[in-house]
Design a protein around this motif. Structure first.
Motif, PDB file in Angstrom:
ATOM      1  N   CYS A  20       0.995  -1.008  -0.049  1.00  0.00           N
ATOM      2  CA  CYS A  20       0.346   0.081  -0.476  1.00  0.00           C
ATOM      3  C   CYS A  20       0.787   1.321  -0.256  1.00  0.00           C
ATOM      4  O   CYS A  20       0.503   2.177  -0.584  1.00  0.00           O
ATOM      5  N   GLU A  21       2.353   1.264   0.228  1.00  0.00           N
ATOM      6  CA  GLU A  21       2.962   2.855   0.125  1.00  0.00           C
ATOM      7  C   GLU A  21       2.989   3.285  -1.369  1.00  0.00           C
ATOM      8  O   GLU A  21       3.557   4.232  -1.275  1.00  0.00           O
ATOM      9  N   SER A  22       3.297   2.136  -2.245  1.00  0.00           N
ATOM     10  CA  SER A  22       2.722   2.418  -3.995  1.00  0.00           C
ATOM     11  C   SER A  22       1.793   2.727  -4.403  1.00  0.00           C
ATOM     12  O   SER A  22       1.074   3.241  -4.890  1.00  0.00           O
ATOM     13  N   LEU A  23       1.187   3.205  -3.041  1.00  0.00           N
ATOM     14  CA  LEU A  23      -0.867   3.837  -3.081  1.00  0.00           C
ATOM     15  C   LEU A  23      -1.683   5.501  -2.638  1.00  0.00           C
ATOM     16  O   LEU A  23      -0.589   5.058  -1.979  1.00  0.00           O
ATOM     17  N   ALA A  24      -1.946   5.992  -3.408  1.00  0.00           N
ATOM     18  CA  ALA A  24      -2.259   7.203  -2.723  1.00  0.00           C
ATOM     19  C   ALA A  24      -3.841   7.258  -3.680  1.00  0.00           C
ATOM     20  O   ALA A  24      -3.932   7.492  -4.838  1.00  0.00           O
ATOM     21  N   LYS A  39     -17.311   6.070  -0.869  1.00  0.00           N
ATOM     22  CA  LYS A  39     -17.167   4.792  -1.167  1.00  0.00           C
ATOM     23  C   LYS A  39     -15.896   4.299  -1.271  1.00  0.00           C
ATOM     24  O   LYS A  39     -15.819   2.836  -0.867  1.00  0.00           O
ATOM     25  N   VAL A  40     -15.352   5.015  -1.768  1.00  0.00           N
ATOM     26  CA  VAL A  40     -13.779   4.202  -2.186  1.00  0.00           C
ATOM     27  C   VAL A  40     -13.049   3.810  -0.823  1.00  0.00           C
ATOM     28  O   VAL A  40     -12.977   3.258  -0.260  1.00  0.00           O
ATOM     29  N   ARG A  41     -13.134   4.669   0.382  1.00  0.00           N
ATOM     30  CA  ARG A  41     -12.556   4.875   1.577  1.00  0.00           C
ATOM     31  C   ARG A  41     -13.567   3.953   2.233  1.00  0.00           C
ATOM     32  O   ARG A  41     -12.773   3.191   3.087  1.00  0.00           O
ATOM     33  N   GLN A  42     -14.289   3.549   1.720  1.00  0.00           N
ATOM     34  CA  GLN A  42     -15.713   2.716   2.959  1.00  0.00           C
ATOM     35  C   GLN A  42     -14.760   1.120   2.179  1.00  0.00           C
ATOM     36  O   GLN A  42     -14.273   0.356   3.465  1.00  0.00           O
ATOM     37  N   GLU A  43     -14.497   0.579   1.212  1.00  0.00           N
ATOM     38  CA  GLU A  43     -13.901  -0.391   0.640  1.00  0.00           C
ATOM     39  C   GLU A  43     -12.597  -0.472   1.366  1.00  0.00           C
ATOM     40  O   GLU A  43     -11.684  -1.378   1.133  1.00  0.00           O
ATOM     41  N   ILE A  44     -12.083   0.543   1.135  1.00  0.00           N
ATOM     42  CA  ILE A  44     -10.340   0.645   2.016  1.00  0.00           C
ATOM     43  C   ILE A  44     -10.794   0.081   3.424  1.00  0.00           C
ATOM     44  O   ILE A  44     -10.293  -0.592   3.641  1.00  0.00           O
ATOM     45  N   ARG A  45     -11.728   0.756   3.955  1.00  0.00           N
ATOM     46  CA  ARG A  45     -10.977   0.266   5.127  1.00  0.00           C
ATOM     47  C   ARG A  45     -12.296  -1.297   5.351  1.00  0.00           C
ATOM     48  O   ARG A  45     -11.469  -2.394   6.414  1.00  0.00           O
ATOM     49  N   ARG A  46     -12.643  -1.311   4.431  1.00  0.00           N
ATOM     50  CA  ARG A  46     -13.186  -2.592   4.099  1.00  0.00           C
ATOM     51  C   ARG A  46     -12.350  -4.043   4.546  1.00  0.00           C
ATOM     52  O   ARG A  46     -12.362  -5.203   4.680  1.00  0.00           O
ATOM     53  N   SER A  95     -14.212   5.988  -8.887  1.00  0.00           N
ATOM     54  CA  SER A  95     -14.715   4.941  -8.039  1.00  0.00           C
ATOM     55  C   SER A  95     -14.518   3.307  -8.106  1.00  0.00           C
ATOM     56  O   SER A  95     -14.230   2.967  -8.029  1.00  0.00           O
ATOM     57  N   SER A  96     -15.849   2.998  -9.657  1.00  0.00           N
ATOM     58  CA  SER A  96     -15.890   1.339  -9.379  1.00  0.00           C
ATOM     59  C   SER A  96     -14.875   0.610  -9.635  1.00  0.00           C
ATOM     60  O   SER A  96     -14.242  -0.316  -9.963  1.00  0.00           O
ATOM     61  N   ASP A  97     -13.924   1.853 -11.029  1.00  0.00           N
ATOM     62  CA  ASP A  97     -12.934   1.117 -11.555  1.00  0.00           C
ATOM     63  C   ASP A  97     -11.808   0.854  -9.986  1.00  0.00           C
ATOM     64  O   ASP A  97     -11.114   0.210 -10.037  1.00  0.00           O
ATOM     65  N   ILE A  98     -12.098   2.039  -9.469  1.00  0.00           N
ATOM     66  CA  ILE A  98     -10.816   2.281  -7.808  1.00  0.00           C
ATOM     67  C   ILE A  98     -10.866   1.089  -7.245  1.00  0.00           C
ATOM     68  O   ILE A  98     -10.254   0.191  -6.731  1.00  0.00           O
ATOM     69  N   ILE A  99     -12.817   0.872  -7.389  1.00  0.00           N
ATOM     70  CA  ILE A  99     -12.962  -0.110  -6.203  1.00  0.00           C
ATOM     71  C   ILE A  99     -12.394  -1.896  -6.473  1.00  0.00           C
ATOM     72  O   ILE A  99     -12.071  -2.655  -5.743  1.00  0.00           O
ATOM     73  N   ARG A 100     -12.470  -2.235  -7.769  1.00  0.00           N
ATOM     74  CA  ARG A 100     -12.642  -3.111  -8.780  1.00  0.00           C
ATOM     75  C   ARG A 100     -11.129  -3.860  -8.518  1.00  0.00           C
ATOM     76  O   ARG A 100     -10.646  -4.394  -8.193  1.00  0.00           O
ATOM     77  N   TYR A 101     -10.259  -2.794  -8.466  1.00  0.00           N
ATOM     78  CA  TYR A 101      -8.437  -2.800  -8.994  1.00  0.00           C
ATOM     79  C   TYR A 101      -8.137  -2.903  -7.320  1.00  0.00           C
ATOM     80  O   TYR A 101      -7.730  -3.957  -7.158  1.00  0.00           O
ATOM     81  N   LEU A 102      -8.927  -2.239  -6.445  1.00  0.00           N
ATOM     82  CA  LEU A 102      -8.091  -2.279  -4.914  1.00  0.00           C
ATOM     83  C   LEU A 102      -8.915  -4.501  -4.449  1.00  0.00           C
ATOM     84  O   LEU A 102      -7.968  -5.004  -3.754  1.00  0.00           O
ATOM     85  N   ALA A 144      -8.248  -8.423  -2.088  1.00  0.00           N
ATOM     86  CA  ALA A 144      -9.019  -9.300  -1.778  1.00  0.00           C
ATOM     87  C   ALA A 144      -8.957 -10.647  -1.319  1.00  0.00           C
ATOM     88  O   ALA A 144      -9.789 -11.412  -0.616  1.00  0.00           O
ATOM     89  N   ALA A 145      -8.019 -11.458  -2.516  1.00  0.00           N
ATOM     90  CA  ALA A 145      -7.860 -12.465  -2.591  1.00  0.00           C
ATOM     91  C   ALA A 145      -6.268 -13.201  -1.692  1.00  0.00           C
ATOM     92  O   ALA A 145      -6.207 -14.059  -2.060  1.00  0.00           O
ATOM     93  N   THR A 146      -6.372 -12.212  -1.689  1.00  0.00           N
ATOM     94  CA  THR A 146      -4.791 -12.657  -0.264  1.00  0.00           C
ATOM     95  C   THR A 146      -5.536 -13.114   1.291  1.00  0.00           C
ATOM     96  O   THR A 146      -4.483 -13.363   2.606  1.00  0.00           O
TER      97      THR A 146
END
Length: 127
Positions: A42-46, A58-65, A112-119, A124-126
Motif C-alpha cells: 500500500c506504500e505505492s498507493l495514494a 464509497k472508496v474509503r469505505q472499501e479501503i476500510r473493509r 470509484s468503481s474502477d478503483i474499488i475493482r482494482y483494490l 481481497a484474494a490475499t
C-alpha cells in the motif's frame, strides 16, 4: 449557481461524513505477517480525494473493509495535492488512485468503481 452548490455542499457535507462514520465496515482481519506485506504494498498507493465527495466516501469505505493503509491526499483543500492531481493525473477529478509501479512510473486511476475493482482484485484474494 456556484453559490447554490456551495451551500448545498455545506449542508449535506456534515451529513455525509456522519453517515460514513456510522456505517464504517469492519475491516478484514489478516495474520500479522500478511497484513505487514499488504501494508508494504500500500506504500505505492495514494488516494486523492475530497472529504465529502460521495464517490470518495464509497472508496474509503472499501479501503476500510479491505484493511488497507493507503495514504489519503486532500485535493480539495491542499493546493499541492490538487496541482499534482491536475499536472500528473491530467484531471482534478476525484476520487483518483495514484499507483506507483516498480519501474517508477505512475498510473492514475479515476472512477470509484474502477478503483474499488482494482483494490478488490489486488487485495481481497490475499485473505
Amino acid at each position: 449557481m456556484k453559490l447554490f452548490f456551495r451551500m448545498l455542499r455545506a449542508v449535506l457535507g456534515p451529513v455525509l461524513l456522519l453517515k460514513e462514520q456510522l456505517t464504517k465496515p469492519k475491516g478484514l482481519v489478516r495474520a500479522a505477517a500478511e497484513q505487514k506485506k499488504i501494508d508494504r504494498e500500500c506504500e505505492s498507493l495514494a488516494l486523492y480525494q475530497f472529504s465529502t465527495c460521495p464517490f470518495c466516501i464509497k472508496v474509503r469505505q472499501e479501503i476500510r473493509r479491505l484493511s488497507l493503509n493507503i495514504a489519503q491526499r486532500d485535493a480539495q483543500h491542499i493546493e499541492e495535492h490538487k496541482q499534482a492531481l491536475l499536472a500528473q493525473g491530467g484531471s482534478a477529478k476525484v476520487p483518483c488512485l495514484q499507483i506507483k509501479h516498480d519501474d517508477g512510473t505512475f498510473q492514475w486511476l479515476y472512477e470509484s468503481s474502477d478503483i474499488i475493482r482494482y483494490l478488490q482484485q489486488r487485495f481481497a484474494a490475499t485473505v
